[in-house]
Design a protein around this motif. Structure first.
Motif, PDB file in Angstrom:
ATOM      1  N   VAL A   2       0.853  -1.183   0.000  1.00  0.00           N
ATOM      2  CA  VAL A   2       0.000   0.000   0.000  1.00  0.00           C
ATOM      3  C   VAL A   2       0.892   1.237   0.000  1.00  0.00           C
ATOM      4  O   VAL A   2       1.772   1.374   0.857  1.00  0.00           O
ATOM      5  CB  VAL A   2      -0.928  -0.015   1.238  1.00  0.00           C
ATOM      6  CG1 VAL A   2      -1.780   1.230   1.294  1.00  0.00           C
ATOM      7  CG2 VAL A   2      -1.801  -1.263   1.226  1.00  0.00           C
ATOM      8  N   ASP A   6      -2.795   5.003  -2.159  1.00  0.00           N
ATOM      9  CA  ASP A   6      -3.764   4.061  -1.596  1.00  0.00           C
ATOM     10  C   ASP A   6      -4.271   4.551  -0.238  1.00  0.00           C
ATOM     11  O   ASP A   6      -5.468   4.469   0.053  1.00  0.00           O
ATOM     12  CB  ASP A   6      -3.149   2.673  -1.448  1.00  0.00           C
ATOM     13  CG  ASP A   6      -2.885   1.993  -2.782  1.00  0.00           C
ATOM     14  OD1 ASP A   6      -3.578   2.301  -3.761  1.00  0.00           O
ATOM     15  OD2 ASP A   6      -1.973   1.142  -2.822  1.00  0.00           O
ATOM     16  N   ARG A  38      -7.033   0.676  -8.506  1.00  0.00           N
ATOM     17  CA  ARG A  38      -6.446   0.671  -7.164  1.00  0.00           C
ATOM     18  C   ARG A  38      -7.439   0.126  -6.132  1.00  0.00           C
ATOM     19  O   ARG A  38      -7.062  -0.643  -5.255  1.00  0.00           O
ATOM     20  CB  ARG A  38      -5.970   2.068  -6.777  1.00  0.00           C
ATOM     21  CG  ARG A  38      -4.645   2.428  -7.459  1.00  0.00           C
ATOM     22  CD  ARG A  38      -4.194   3.823  -7.036  1.00  0.00           C
ATOM     23  NE  ARG A  38      -2.861   4.104  -7.524  1.00  0.00           N
ATOM     24  CZ  ARG A  38      -1.758   3.987  -6.788  1.00  0.00           C
ATOM     25  NH1 ARG A  38      -1.834   3.579  -5.539  1.00  0.00           N
ATOM     26  NH2 ARG A  38      -0.585   4.284  -7.304  1.00  0.00           N
ATOM     27  N   VAL A  39      -8.693   0.527  -6.231  1.00  0.00           N
ATOM     28  CA  VAL A  39      -9.703   0.027  -5.282  1.00  0.00           C
ATOM     29  C   VAL A  39      -9.878  -1.481  -5.459  1.00  0.00           C
ATOM     30  O   VAL A  39      -9.952  -2.226  -4.482  1.00  0.00           O
ATOM     31  CB  VAL A  39     -11.041   0.780  -5.435  1.00  0.00           C
ATOM     32  CG1 VAL A  39     -12.150   0.090  -4.653  1.00  0.00           C
ATOM     33  CG2 VAL A  39     -10.894   2.235  -4.975  1.00  0.00           C
ATOM     34  N   LYS A  41      -7.621  -3.585  -6.526  1.00  0.00           N
ATOM     35  CA  LYS A  41      -6.420  -4.201  -5.973  1.00  0.00           C
ATOM     36  C   LYS A  41      -6.503  -4.250  -4.440  1.00  0.00           C
ATOM     37  O   LYS A  41      -6.159  -5.263  -3.817  1.00  0.00           O
ATOM     38  CB  LYS A  41      -5.173  -3.422  -6.393  1.00  0.00           C
ATOM     39  CG  LYS A  41      -3.865  -4.013  -5.903  1.00  0.00           C
ATOM     40  CD  LYS A  41      -2.692  -3.130  -6.273  1.00  0.00           C
ATOM     41  CE  LYS A  41      -2.209  -2.506  -5.009  1.00  0.00           C
ATOM     42  NZ  LYS A  41      -1.262  -1.478  -5.068  1.00  0.00           N
ATOM     43  N   LEU A  42      -6.998  -3.179  -3.829  1.00  0.00           N
ATOM     44  CA  LEU A  42      -7.142  -3.136  -2.371  1.00  0.00           C
ATOM     45  C   LEU A  42      -8.181  -4.155  -1.893  1.00  0.00           C
ATOM     46  O   LEU A  42      -8.022  -4.764  -0.832  1.00  0.00           O
ATOM     47  CB  LEU A  42      -7.515  -1.724  -1.911  1.00  0.00           C
ATOM     48  CG  LEU A  42      -6.419  -0.674  -2.098  1.00  0.00           C
ATOM     49  CD1 LEU A  42      -6.993   0.732  -1.932  1.00  0.00           C
ATOM     50  CD2 LEU A  42      -5.272  -0.921  -1.139  1.00  0.00           C
TER      51      LEU A  42
END
Length: 142
Positions: A2, A6, A38-39, A41-42
């Protein structure tokens, strides 16, 4: 891993979970597709576990909200915690250190309902040794 971007995305989502990806992108000066990637991936990395709504239990008719400390037989800790997660009145369940082994947030309609949940629901679980409720008078921060 992160990174700072992020962290900024997570920080905004924690405060404004209903923000659109396009608005989030605008605020962070990034493209919407970058935010989406990115969201995702998170989420895949279990950094973001779920999106939810925070409600005021009192406005839903739950007039007795309590944080309940539960002490158990050590060998029964996980079994009891899983059983507590099954109670519909249990909104949050934590295994903890300190005064109690498990902490549970309970929403009840009134004092009688809370008493029933404490004695029958929680106290009735095999392995529970002690139930220590603390009534919440006022929530100051969500």
């Amino acid at each position: 891993m992160v990174d700072e971007v992020d962290f900024r995305i997570i920080s905004i989502l924690m405060e404004e979970g209903d923000i659109s990806f396009s608005e989030l992108a605008r605020r962070l000066n990034l493209s919407e597709s970058t935010i989406r990637k990115r969201v995702e991936k998170l989420k895949r990395g279990n950094v973001i576990n779920k999106f939810t709504v925070i409600v005021d239990p009192y406005k839903l008719g739950f007039n007795s909200v309590a944080i309940v400390g539960v002490d158990v037989e050590p060998q029964q800790l996980l079994k009891v915690a899983k059983k507590l997660c099954e109670l519909p009145e249990a909104k949050n369940v934590f295994i903890s250190t300190g005064d109690h082994m498990i902490m549970v947030e309970i929403w009840a309609r009134d004092g009688n309902d809370l008493s029933r949940i404490l004695s029958e629901g929680i106290g009735g679980i095999e392995g529970v040794k002690r139930v220590c409720p603390s009534i919440i008078l006022e929530r100051l921060k969500y």
